[in-house]
Design a protein around this motif. Sequence first.
Motif, PDB file in Angstrom:
ATOM      1  N   SER A 159      24.944   8.194   2.729  1.00  0.00           N
ATOM      2  CA  SER A 159      25.664   8.327   1.457  1.00  0.00           C
ATOM      3  C   SER A 159      26.943   9.130   1.635  1.00  0.00           C
ATOM      4  O   SER A 159      27.083   9.922   2.561  1.00  0.00           O
ATOM      5  CB  SER A 159      24.792   9.010   0.402  1.00  0.00           C
ATOM      6  OG  SER A 159      24.943  10.421   0.465  1.00  0.00           O
ATOM      7  N   PRO A 161      29.318  12.234   0.317  1.00  0.00           N
ATOM      8  CA  PRO A 161      28.883  13.549  -0.219  1.00  0.00           C
ATOM      9  C   PRO A 161      29.163  13.630  -1.725  1.00  0.00           C
ATOM     10  O   PRO A 161      29.899  14.484  -2.188  1.00  0.00           O
ATOM     11  CB  PRO A 161      29.726  14.547   0.578  1.00  0.00           C
ATOM     12  CG  PRO A 161      30.910  13.788   1.043  1.00  0.00           C
ATOM     13  CD  PRO A 161      30.523  12.347   1.149  1.00  0.00           C
ATOM     14  N   ASN A 200      22.280  16.643   4.048  1.00  0.00           N
ATOM     15  CA  ASN A 200      23.420  17.461   4.464  1.00  0.00           C
ATOM     16  C   ASN A 200      23.890  18.253   3.256  1.00  0.00           C
ATOM     17  O   ASN A 200      24.141  17.677   2.195  1.00  0.00           O
ATOM     18  CB  ASN A 200      24.556  16.574   4.977  1.00  0.00           C
ATOM     19  CG  ASN A 200      24.129  15.777   6.196  1.00  0.00           C
ATOM     20  OD1 ASN A 200      24.241  16.242   7.314  1.00  0.00           O
ATOM     21  ND2 ASN A 200      23.596  14.593   5.973  1.00  0.00           N
ATOM     22  N   SER A 202      26.352  21.514   1.692  1.00  0.00           N
ATOM     23  CA  SER A 202      27.364  22.570   1.801  1.00  0.00           C
ATOM     24  C   SER A 202      27.653  23.088   0.399  1.00  0.00           C
ATOM     25  O   SER A 202      27.231  22.492  -0.583  1.00  0.00           O
ATOM     26  CB  SER A 202      28.648  22.033   2.443  1.00  0.00           C
ATOM     27  OG  SER A 202      29.264  21.093   1.593  1.00  0.00           O
ATOM     28  N   GLY A 212      33.015  22.460   2.265  1.00  0.00           N
ATOM     29  CA  GLY A 212      32.562  23.595   3.066  1.00  0.00           C
ATOM     30  C   GLY A 212      31.832  23.103   4.310  1.00  0.00           C
ATOM     31  O   GLY A 212      31.589  21.905   4.478  1.00  0.00           O
ATOM     32  N   LYS A 214      28.802  22.215   6.535  1.00  0.00           N
ATOM     33  CA  LYS A 214      27.482  21.731   6.106  1.00  0.00           C
ATOM     34  C   LYS A 214      26.401  22.069   7.121  1.00  0.00           C
ATOM     35  O   LYS A 214      26.672  22.266   8.303  1.00  0.00           O
ATOM     36  CB  LYS A 214      27.529  20.225   5.905  1.00  0.00           C
ATOM     37  CG  LYS A 214      27.626  19.399   7.185  1.00  0.00           C
ATOM     38  CD  LYS A 214      27.434  17.941   6.843  1.00  0.00           C
ATOM     39  CE  LYS A 214      27.940  16.921   7.828  1.00  0.00           C
ATOM     40  NZ  LYS A 214      27.635  16.953   9.196  1.00  0.00           N
TER      41      LYS A 214
HETATM   42  P1  ADP Z   1      28.167  14.023  11.148  1.00  0.00           P
HETATM   43  O1  ADP Z   1      29.386  13.672  11.948  1.00  0.00           O
HETATM   44  O2  ADP Z   1      27.792  15.457  11.251  1.00  0.00           O
HETATM   45  O3  ADP Z   1      27.046  13.081  11.358  1.00  0.00           O
HETATM   46  P2  ADP Z   1      29.102  12.614   8.889  1.00  0.00           P
HETATM   47  O4  ADP Z   1      30.506  12.777   8.442  1.00  0.00           O
HETATM   48  O5  ADP Z   1      28.749  11.394   9.647  1.00  0.00           O
HETATM   49  O6  ADP Z   1      28.648  13.900   9.644  1.00  0.00           O
HETATM   50  O7  ADP Z   1      28.183  12.671   7.582  1.00  0.00           O
HETATM   51  C1  ADP Z   1      26.803  12.661   7.654  1.00  0.00           C
HETATM   52  C2  ADP Z   1      26.285  12.905   6.250  1.00  0.00           C
HETATM   53  O8  ADP Z   1      26.692  14.178   5.804  1.00  0.00           O
HETATM   54  C3  ADP Z   1      26.831  11.928   5.196  1.00  0.00           C
HETATM   55  O9  ADP Z   1      25.791  11.612   4.302  1.00  0.00           O
HETATM   56  C4  ADP Z   1      27.904  12.714   4.503  1.00  0.00           C
HETATM   57  O10 ADP Z   1      28.040  12.328   3.156  1.00  0.00           O
HETATM   58  C5  ADP Z   1      27.384  14.116   4.579  1.00  0.00           C
HETATM   59  N1  ADP Z   1      28.437  15.139   4.613  1.00  0.00           N
HETATM   60  C6  ADP Z   1      29.552  15.136   5.348  1.00  0.00           C
HETATM   61  N2  ADP Z   1      30.250  16.266   5.148  1.00  0.00           N
HETATM   62  C7  ADP Z   1      29.548  17.017   4.257  1.00  0.00           C
HETATM   63  C8  ADP Z   1      29.741  18.298   3.649  1.00  0.00           C
HETATM   64  N3  ADP Z   1      30.780  19.062   3.935  1.00  0.00           N
HETATM   65  N4  ADP Z   1      28.794  18.711   2.775  1.00  0.00           N
HETATM   66  C9  ADP Z   1      27.722  17.981   2.491  1.00  0.00           C
HETATM   67  N5  ADP Z   1      27.491  16.777   3.023  1.00  0.00           N
HETATM   68  C10 ADP Z   1      28.393  16.283   3.904  1.00  0.00           C
END
Ligand code: ADP
Length: 481
Positions: A159, A161, A200, A202, A212, A214
């Motif tokens: 999903s 964020p 995830n 933050s 922020g 996460k």
């Molecule tokens: P990663 O590279 O750590 O796998 P992604 O950008 O692929 O991170 O995102 C993985 C999940 O984390 C997704 O569902 C995204 O919506 C969520 N996500 C990304 N950044 C944040 C954030 N700052 N706070 C909360 N959720 C986040």
Amino acid sequence: MGYEAVIGLEVHAQLLTESKLFCRCSTRFGSEPNTQVCPVCLGMPGSLPVLNARAVEYALRMALAVGCRINPASVFARKNYFYPDLPKGYQISQYEQPLAEAGHVEIEAEGGGLKKVGITRIHMEEDAGKLLHGEAAGSDTSSFVDLNRTGVPLIEIVSEPDISSPAEAAAYLKELRDILVYLEICDGNMEEGSFRCDANVSVRPEGSAGLGTKTELKNLNSFKFIKDAVAYEIERQIEVIEDGGRVVQETRLFDVSRGVTVSMRSKEQAHDYRYFPDPDLLPLAVGDAMVDEVRSSLPELPADKRRRFVEQYSLPAYDASVLASQRQLADWYEACVKLCGEPKLASNWVMGELLRLLKEENLSITDAPATPRMLAELIGLVKNGTISGKIAKGVFEEAFRTGRSPKAIVESRGLTQISDEADLERIVDEAVKADPESAARYRAGKTKLLGYFVGQVMKATRGRANPQVVNRLVKRRLEED
Ligand code: ADP
Ligand code: ZN
Ligand code: MG
């Protein structure tokens, strides 16, 4: 200063195919360990994967149901890491070119109203095996590896964020699970791990635009744990920041017994996995014809059904969401309405007594002895005054348990409502005569005693008297002399 939470969820859903994603091994749950394995899913040198077409169809169903764009070509990649549950040393997944992107689902927002949660991507991948430690392994000194699950097809649904609270996270997950079960591509069983979620989380200053740092929460295998873990994590992060610290990007585990999240490992980066296209698999090409065919086979989805129920049957939104949460329950309800023509009465019975009895007996709607015809008949008996609403509850319960028709139950047990005034007058008369003291107090102004006399008549008729008629007769009788 106030803070707001930002949440994005990664959901893994196990697809209900008979065989695994790249081999013909069975996907059955609960078999003897390591009885559903072959050279392909064990990663023996020289074995080659062959893609399961049914798994692709199922993944497409979900992608289309949530409005994703389907990529005409997607690529399977190797995600390399070492772990005892991964015999090949890599997991086949999709990375740079996933099957589908840019969809969304609608959920009820925390502050009321509907809210869109974006779906970044849906990709296909294989599951890893299962490790058994401690109690599950039946040993203090050894761990065991069960590779039956290795290679079972999954879709990962990522999903945006867009989620802002623990309750919204739960609402989003429930919607995803309802859709998967509607589509008959996943059983949605969280305890058995066929529907899993990483959260995830933050926080950021309220109203600010940036994101922020996460943390990623694991081990969330029930809706309650997800809500508890996310709520705990939001508070923890706010506290860290208010104490002048910084949130560290890491993976955290939810400790169920203590209700807290604990650091597990620092977050791995994509380059740690050394992704590269799997040379044993061709790019997956999905043509327009296939997309059209799958799209036209989709059933009515929960959100559409909810909207239709509100419009067609004038139901409150709450009723519509309960009834539409399960496809078979919605069908049962609609079959009943067709027979009795009473949408709101039928909804009350289904949401109240029917769901209560199903839960009590731990039955699903498809296994219930009660049929839509039985409830329609019962509603008819109440409507035409044959039985009172109170008696109807008992009749429904008996019909539910035995499968007998409500009419037959009412007849054989003599439950017909007494509405005949002459009959009731006689019973009212007896009740008043039996307690002249209360009757006198009523006449002296204690009119609350009306209810007491009505109760006496209902008792004397074992609940069969028509309450409206009794009320009128008691009042008349007491005010008579
Ligand atoms: P990663 O590279 O750590 O796998 P992604 O950008 O692929 O991170 O995102 C993985 C999940 O984390 C997704 O569902 C995204 O919506 C969520 N996500 C990304 N950044 C944040 C954030 N700052 N706070 C909360 N959720 C986040
Ligand atoms: Zn196999
Ligand atoms: Mg990622």
